[in-house]
Design a protein around this motif. Structure first.
Motif, PDB file in Angstrom:
ATOM      1  N   VAL A 122      43.516  59.547  31.581  1.00 20.47           N
ATOM      2  CA  VAL A 122      44.587  59.670  30.584  1.00 20.47           C
ATOM      3  C   VAL A 122      45.805  58.853  31.005  1.00 20.47           C
ATOM      4  O   VAL A 122      46.356  58.082  30.219  1.00 20.47           O
ATOM      5  CB  VAL A 122      44.977  61.148  30.358  1.00 20.47           C
ATOM      6  CG1 VAL A 122      46.301  61.257  29.600  1.00 20.47           C
ATOM      7  CG2 VAL A 122      43.885  61.880  29.587  1.00 20.47           C
TER       8      VAL A 122
ATOM      9  N   TYR B 132      49.359  60.609  19.848  1.00 22.07           N
ATOM     10  CA  TYR B 132      48.145  60.913  20.599  1.00 22.07           C
ATOM     11  C   TYR B 132      48.492  61.773  21.810  1.00 22.07           C
ATOM     12  O   TYR B 132      48.559  61.287  22.937  1.00 22.07           O
ATOM     13  CB  TYR B 132      47.479  59.617  21.067  1.00 22.07           C
ATOM     14  CG  TYR B 132      45.982  59.581  20.872  1.00 22.07           C
ATOM     15  CD1 TYR B 132      45.191  60.702  21.111  1.00 22.07           C
ATOM     16  CD2 TYR B 132      45.349  58.429  20.444  1.00 22.07           C
ATOM     17  CE1 TYR B 132      43.828  60.667  20.910  1.00 22.07           C
ATOM     18  CE2 TYR B 132      43.979  58.380  20.241  1.00 22.07           C
ATOM     19  CZ  TYR B 132      43.232  59.498  20.493  1.00 22.07           C
ATOM     20  OH  TYR B 132      41.864  59.462  20.292  1.00 22.07           O
ATOM     21  N   PRO B 133      48.728  63.076  21.625  1.00 23.59           N
ATOM     22  CA  PRO B 133      49.064  63.959  22.753  1.00 23.59           C
ATOM     23  C   PRO B 133      47.964  63.935  23.814  1.00 23.59           C
ATOM     24  O   PRO B 133      46.792  63.715  23.509  1.00 23.59           O
ATOM     25  CB  PRO B 133      49.162  65.342  22.097  1.00 23.59           C
ATOM     26  CG  PRO B 133      49.400  65.067  20.650  1.00 23.59           C
ATOM     27  CD  PRO B 133      48.687  63.790  20.348  1.00 23.59           C
ATOM     28  N   CYS B 134      48.348  64.163  25.036  1.00 20.90           N
ATOM     29  CA  CYS B 134      47.382  64.109  26.143  1.00 20.90           C
ATOM     30  C   CYS B 134      46.212  65.064  25.949  1.00 20.90           C
ATOM     31  O   CYS B 134      45.076  64.752  26.307  1.00 20.90           O
ATOM     32  CB  CYS B 134      48.084  64.425  27.460  1.00 20.90           C
ATOM     33  SG  CYS B 134      49.209  63.133  28.003  1.00 20.90           S
ATOM     34  N   SER B 135      46.499  66.244  25.397  1.00 15.82           N
ATOM     35  CA  SER B 135      45.422  67.220  25.184  1.00 15.82           C
ATOM     36  C   SER B 135      44.390  66.720  24.180  1.00 15.82           C
ATOM     37  O   SER B 135      43.231  67.147  24.201  1.00 15.82           O
ATOM     38  CB  SER B 135      46.008  68.558  24.712  1.00 15.82           C
ATOM     39  OG  SER B 135      46.837  68.354  23.579  1.00 15.82           O
ATOM     40  N   LYS B 136      44.783  65.817  23.293  1.00 15.61           N
ATOM     41  CA  LYS B 136      43.842  65.184  22.359  1.00 15.61           C
ATOM     42  C   LYS B 136      43.174  63.979  23.014  1.00 15.61           C
ATOM     43  O   LYS B 136      41.972  63.760  22.878  1.00 15.61           O
ATOM     44  CB  LYS B 136      44.572  64.738  21.089  1.00 15.61           C
ATOM     45  CG  LYS B 136      45.268  65.841  20.325  1.00 15.61           C
ATOM     46  CD  LYS B 136      44.304  66.785  19.690  1.00 15.61           C
ATOM     47  CE  LYS B 136      45.051  67.821  18.838  1.00 15.61           C
ATOM     48  NZ  LYS B 136      44.143  68.868  18.329  1.00 15.61           N
ATOM     49  N   LEU B 137      43.983  63.208  23.744  1.00 19.20           N
ATOM     50  CA  LEU B 137      43.460  62.010  24.389  1.00 19.20           C
ATOM     51  C   LEU B 137      42.381  62.340  25.408  1.00 19.20           C
ATOM     52  O   LEU B 137      41.365  61.647  25.507  1.00 19.20           O
ATOM     53  CB  LEU B 137      44.606  61.242  25.047  1.00 19.20           C
ATOM     54  CG  LEU B 137      44.271  59.903  25.716  1.00 19.20           C
ATOM     55  CD1 LEU B 137      43.642  58.936  24.713  1.00 19.20           C
ATOM     56  CD2 LEU B 137      45.525  59.289  26.316  1.00 19.20           C
TER      57      LEU B 137
ATOM     58  N   ASN C  82      40.261  64.557  25.325  1.00 17.58           N
ATOM     59  CA  ASN C  82      39.000  64.859  24.643  1.00 17.58           C
ATOM     60  C   ASN C  82      38.185  63.606  24.345  1.00 17.58           C
ATOM     61  O   ASN C  82      37.008  63.690  24.000  1.00 17.58           O
ATOM     62  CB  ASN C  82      39.261  65.621  23.341  1.00 17.58           C
ATOM     63  CG  ASN C  82      39.748  67.027  23.574  1.00 17.58           C
ATOM     64  OD1 ASN C  82      39.468  67.627  24.620  1.00 17.58           O
ATOM     65  ND2 ASN C  82      40.489  67.577  22.635  1.00 17.58           N
ATOM     66  N   GLU C  83      38.831  62.443  24.464  1.00 19.75           N
ATOM     67  CA  GLU C  83      38.137  61.169  24.226  1.00 19.75           C
ATOM     68  C   GLU C  83      37.513  60.611  25.516  1.00 19.75           C
ATOM     69  O   GLU C  83      36.895  59.551  25.489  1.00 19.75           O
ATOM     70  CB  GLU C  83      39.119  60.127  23.663  1.00 19.75           C
ATOM     71  CG  GLU C  83      39.912  60.568  22.451  1.00 19.75           C
ATOM     72  CD  GLU C  83      39.063  60.690  21.186  1.00 19.75           C
ATOM     73  OE1 GLU C  83      37.843  60.440  21.244  1.00 19.75           O
ATOM     74  OE2 GLU C  83      39.643  61.044  20.148  1.00 19.75           O
ATOM     75  N   TYR C  84      37.683  61.331  26.624  1.00 17.98           N
ATOM     76  CA  TYR C  84      37.151  60.850  27.909  1.00 17.98           C
ATOM     77  C   TYR C  84      35.666  60.522  27.800  1.00 17.98           C
ATOM     78  O   TYR C  84      35.205  59.485  28.288  1.00 17.98           O
ATOM     79  CB  TYR C  84      37.390  61.907  28.987  1.00 17.98           C
ATOM     80  CG  TYR C  84      36.890  61.506  30.359  1.00 17.98           C
ATOM     81  CD1 TYR C  84      37.541  60.518  31.092  1.00 17.98           C
ATOM     82  CD2 TYR C  84      35.775  62.129  30.929  1.00 17.98           C
ATOM     83  CE1 TYR C  84      37.102  60.151  32.359  1.00 17.98           C
ATOM     84  CE2 TYR C  84      35.331  61.772  32.197  1.00 17.98           C
ATOM     85  CZ  TYR C  84      35.996  60.785  32.903  1.00 17.98           C
ATOM     86  OH  TYR C  84      35.550  60.423  34.151  1.00 17.98           O
TER      87      TYR C  84
ATOM     88  N   ASP D  58      50.043  68.388  28.691  1.00 16.77           N
ATOM     89  CA  ASP D  58      51.062  68.053  27.693  1.00 16.77           C
ATOM     90  C   ASP D  58      52.467  68.355  28.220  1.00 16.77           C
ATOM     91  O   ASP D  58      53.418  67.625  27.934  1.00 16.77           O
ATOM     92  CB  ASP D  58      50.822  68.807  26.386  1.00 16.77           C
ATOM     93  CG  ASP D  58      49.656  68.233  25.595  1.00 16.77           C
ATOM     94  OD1 ASP D  58      49.406  67.017  25.683  1.00 16.77           O
ATOM     95  OD2 ASP D  58      48.981  69.005  24.889  1.00 16.77           O
TER      96      ASP D  58
ATOM     97  N   ARG E 146      46.351  55.240  14.785  1.00 15.00           N
ATOM     98  CA  ARG E 146      47.283  56.354  14.649  1.00 15.00           C
ATOM     99  C   ARG E 146      48.720  55.876  14.461  1.00 15.00           C
ATOM    100  O   ARG E 146      49.470  56.439  13.673  1.00 15.00           O
ATOM    101  CB  ARG E 146      47.184  57.281  15.868  1.00 15.00           C
ATOM    102  CG  ARG E 146      45.879  58.068  15.881  1.00 15.00           C
ATOM    103  CD  ARG E 146      45.726  58.885  17.140  1.00 15.00           C
ATOM    104  NE  ARG E 146      44.497  59.668  17.082  1.00 15.00           N
ATOM    105  CZ  ARG E 146      44.432  60.993  17.199  1.00 15.00           C
ATOM    106  NH1 ARG E 146      45.537  61.686  17.388  1.00 15.00           N
ATOM    107  NH2 ARG E 146      43.293  61.618  17.135  1.00 15.00           N
TER     108      ARG E 146
END
Length: 203
Positions: free
Chosen positions: A88, A110-115, A117-119, A33, A137
């Motif tokens: 990401v 959609y912060p990177c730390s959330k994105l 988690n979708e990996y 982030d 979103r």
């Protein structure tokens, strides 16, 4: 839909942004982030949004990362597999091109730390699936909030500058009040402060 730039630059920008994210996090040990904030506050970000060939074609991901970190570039190889960090950057570049939205807006919803988690499982799916999540979103972000973020103003700062109560601004941004039904003087004051038209706020 009008995309951000000619598609011929897309794969190059995706690869370079993906490599920058991977190198920044895995080699330079920068929080993902924090790196995203460094990127979006740089002229490199603007160059990527506009597919500026000087940056897109003329510089390697190592050189671009060095610009962001204000240090001499190092020749570092990215991994042979697509890491979550690589993914990401790859997805962000595609989302910015496809949706034609600023990176700052994309990362605000959609912060990177959330994105990251979708990996799992999204990295195995068609990229359109993760784009749908961005669309969902973004749909909750009002035009008012989008313009306020672009001007880097807090709700309180916008309230002071526009002389519109902060509760009113908050209600418009959250969708609990319809900004298209606001008084003309309120719309005028907000649009003048944000440097946009009234139509931009209500369309």
């Amino acid at each position: 839909m009008i995309h951000a730039y000619n598609k011929e630059y897309l794969s190059t920008i995706q690869s370079k942004l993906a490599e920058m994210f991977e190198l920044a996090v895995l080699t330079e040990s920068i929080n993902i982030d924090d790196f995203a904030k460094m990127f979006t506050s740089s002229h490199v970000c603007k160059a990527f949004e506009n597919a500026d060939p000087i940056y897109v074609l003329g510089k390697s991901s190592n050189e671009l990362l060095a610009i962001l970190l204000n240090k001499e570039p190092r020749e570092i190889e990215t991994s042979d597999f697509a890491s979550p960090e690589y993914w990401v950057g790859y997805v962000l570049a595609y989302a910015q091109w496809y949706l034609n939205k600023p990176y700052k807006l994309l990362l605000s919803v959609y912060p990177c730390s959330k994105l990251i988690n979708e990996y799992f499982p999204y990295h195995e799916m068609d990229i359109s699936k993760i784009i749908e999540l961005f669309k969902e979103r973004i749909s909750f972000v009002s035009k008012l909030k989008e313009f306020r973020k672009q001007k880097m103003l807090s709700q309180k700062e916008l309230s002071v500058l526009s002389d519109v109560p902060i509760r009113t601004i908050r209600s418009y941004e959250q969708g609990t009040a319809d900004i298209s039904k606001a008084q003309a003087e309120t719309l005028y004051s907000l649009s003048k402060t944000l440097g946009c038209s009234i139509e931009d706020l209500i369309k």
